[in-house]
Write an enzyme that holds these catalytic residues in place. Sequence first.
Site, PDB file in Angstrom:
ATOM      1  N   GLY A  10      -8.689  -8.832   5.700  1.00 43.31           N
ATOM      2  CA  GLY A  10      -8.622  -8.883   4.227  1.00 43.31           C
ATOM      3  C   GLY A  10      -8.221 -10.266   3.759  1.00 43.31           C
ATOM      4  N   GLY A  13      -8.727 -11.883   0.154  1.00 43.85           N
ATOM      5  CA  GLY A  13      -8.050 -11.311  -1.016  1.00 43.85           C
ATOM      6  C   GLY A  13      -6.869 -12.175  -1.434  1.00 43.85           C
ATOM      7  N   ASN A  54     -17.119  -6.098   8.879  1.00 43.76           N
ATOM      8  CA  ASN A  54     -16.433  -4.864   8.513  1.00 43.76           C
ATOM      9  C   ASN A  54     -15.411  -4.480   9.589  1.00 43.76           C
ATOM     10  OD1 ASN A  54     -15.754  -2.217   7.829  1.00 43.76           O
ATOM     11  ND2 ASN A  54     -17.817  -1.767   7.101  1.00 43.76           N
ATOM     12  N   TYR A 155      -4.987   5.937  -2.652  1.00 44.45           N
ATOM     13  CA  TYR A 155      -4.437   4.714  -2.074  1.00 44.45           C
ATOM     14  C   TYR A 155      -2.974   4.914  -1.648  1.00 44.45           C
ATOM     15  CZ  TYR A 155      -2.603  -0.153  -2.471  1.00 44.45           C
ATOM     16  OH  TYR A 155      -1.982  -1.359  -2.279  1.00 44.45           O
ATOM     17  N   LYS A 159      -1.575   4.646   2.133  1.00 45.03           N
ATOM     18  CA  LYS A 159      -0.520   3.695   2.538  1.00 45.03           C
ATOM     19  C   LYS A 159       0.640   4.434   3.208  1.00 45.03           C
ATOM     20  CE  LYS A 159      -1.868  -0.522   1.268  1.00 45.03           C
ATOM     21  NZ  LYS A 159      -2.107  -1.559   2.277  1.00 45.03           N
TER      22      LYS A 159
HETATM   23  C1  AKB Z   1      -2.446  -1.577  -7.085  1.00 48.88           C
HETATM   24  O1  AKB Z   1      -2.193  -1.590  -8.289  1.00 48.88           O
HETATM   25  O2  AKB Z   1      -3.202  -0.784  -6.525  1.00 48.88           O
HETATM   26  C2  AKB Z   1      -1.727  -2.576  -6.202  1.00 48.88           C
HETATM   27  C3  AKB Z   1      -0.458  -2.023  -5.674  1.00 48.88           C
HETATM   28  C4  AKB Z   1       0.670  -1.755  -6.604  1.00 48.88           C
HETATM   29  O3  AKB Z   1      -0.333  -1.803  -4.513  1.00 48.88           O
HETATM   30  N1  AKB Z   1      -1.473  -3.780  -6.932  1.00 48.88           N
END
Ligand code: AKB
Length: 339
Positions: A10, A13, A54, A155, A159
Site C-alpha cells: 500500500g 497511499g 495485487n 472495514y 481491522k
Molecule cells: C477511515 O476513515 O476509514 C480511515 C480510518 C479512520 O481508519 N481514515
Amino acid sequence: MRKKVVFITGASGEVGHALIEHLAAQGNVDLLTMDLRPLPPNIKKHVVEHVEGNLLDKILLARIVTQYEIDAIFHLAALLSTSSEFTPAIAHEVNVEGTRGLLQLAAEQSQWRNKPIQFIFPSSIAVYGMPQIAHSKGLYQRVREWEWNQPRTMYGCNKLYCEMLGNYFTHHYRQLAAESPVSVDFRSVRFPGLISAVTVPTGGTSDYAPEMLHAAAQGKPYGCFVREDARIPFMAMPDAAHALLQLANAPQENLTQTVYNVRAFSLTAGEIRERVLNAFPDVEITYDVHEKRQAIIDSWPGDLDDSSARQDWGWKPQYDADRSFDEYLIPNISKRYAN
Ligand code: AKB
C-alpha cells in the site's frame, strides 16, 4: 544471496508516502514497495524496487520471497471505511485475505530465517463501535483498547479481526506442533483520523477534515458531510509515520500488548472549520450532512486512551492541534496550491 529489505504494501497511499520519506531519512534500509498504483517519482527514488501488483497474487509474492529476504513488513494496503461499505466482499478479500496471506508468508519466512519477521500493521479507530451517541460516546470520552470493540463497518470488522490474526500468528501459530516455531513479531497501532498536507485520502469516513483543508487552500467551497458537533481524534501525518517507526524500534520485552491506541488531538468538525477559516477566511464551508456517514462517525469514540503506548514504548505525539495546523498543515498546504 537474497537482498535484505523492508517490505511496504500500500506504498502509494498517504501513510506510505510519509513512511517512505521517514525511513529514507533514517538511512541504512533497502525498501521494497508494492501497490496497485505506481509510486510517485519523488518517492520512488528512495526504493530498491516498486512492484506494481495485487497483494492477493500468490505468484507475485512467491517471486518476491525468492528474490528478497524480508526483514520487516509494513502492511499498509487496505480499502478504507466508506469504500468498503460499497464493496464489502472485495474489502474483506483485500483487508482480511490480503493480511492473512502476508502473515502466513511472514510466519514461513520467519521459520526459514530462524528469526521473527516484524509485521507492523496500522489498525484504526474504526474497530470501535459505540451504539448511541448520547449514552456511550457522550459518556465515555477516552476509550481504552479493549472497550467497545463492536465495529459497525466492514472495514472496522476487518481491522479488528486482523489484529486478532496478528496476535494469533505471534503467540499461537502451530501451537500443537512438537516444537514451538519461530513466528512473526506482530505490532499494531490504532490510528485516529489522519491528516496530510501532501495527499488527500479517498474512501475514508474521517476524510471531511483533510477534504475541508485541501478544498479551502484551493479557494473551493466545501460541504462538510458531518455535523458541526461531530468529534473524533485526529493526527498529523508526520506523527503517524513516527508512531509506526517508534513502535517498530521498541524493544520486544517492553511490549505488554500487540495492539496500541495512539492519538494526538480531538476536535469537532466545527472546530476544524474554525481553524481552516482562520487561515482561508474567504472560503465558503457549509454543512451538507450525509446521515449514514455521520452515523459511522457517531459510532467512533470522541477520543482514545493511549496510555499503554506512552508507558510501553514512550509514545508522545509531536504535533498537537496548534502545531499540526499552524506549523505543518496550513503552511504546507498553502505552498502546495500556490502558483
Ligand atoms: C477511515 O476513515 O476509514 C480511515 C480510518 C479512520 O481508519 N481514515
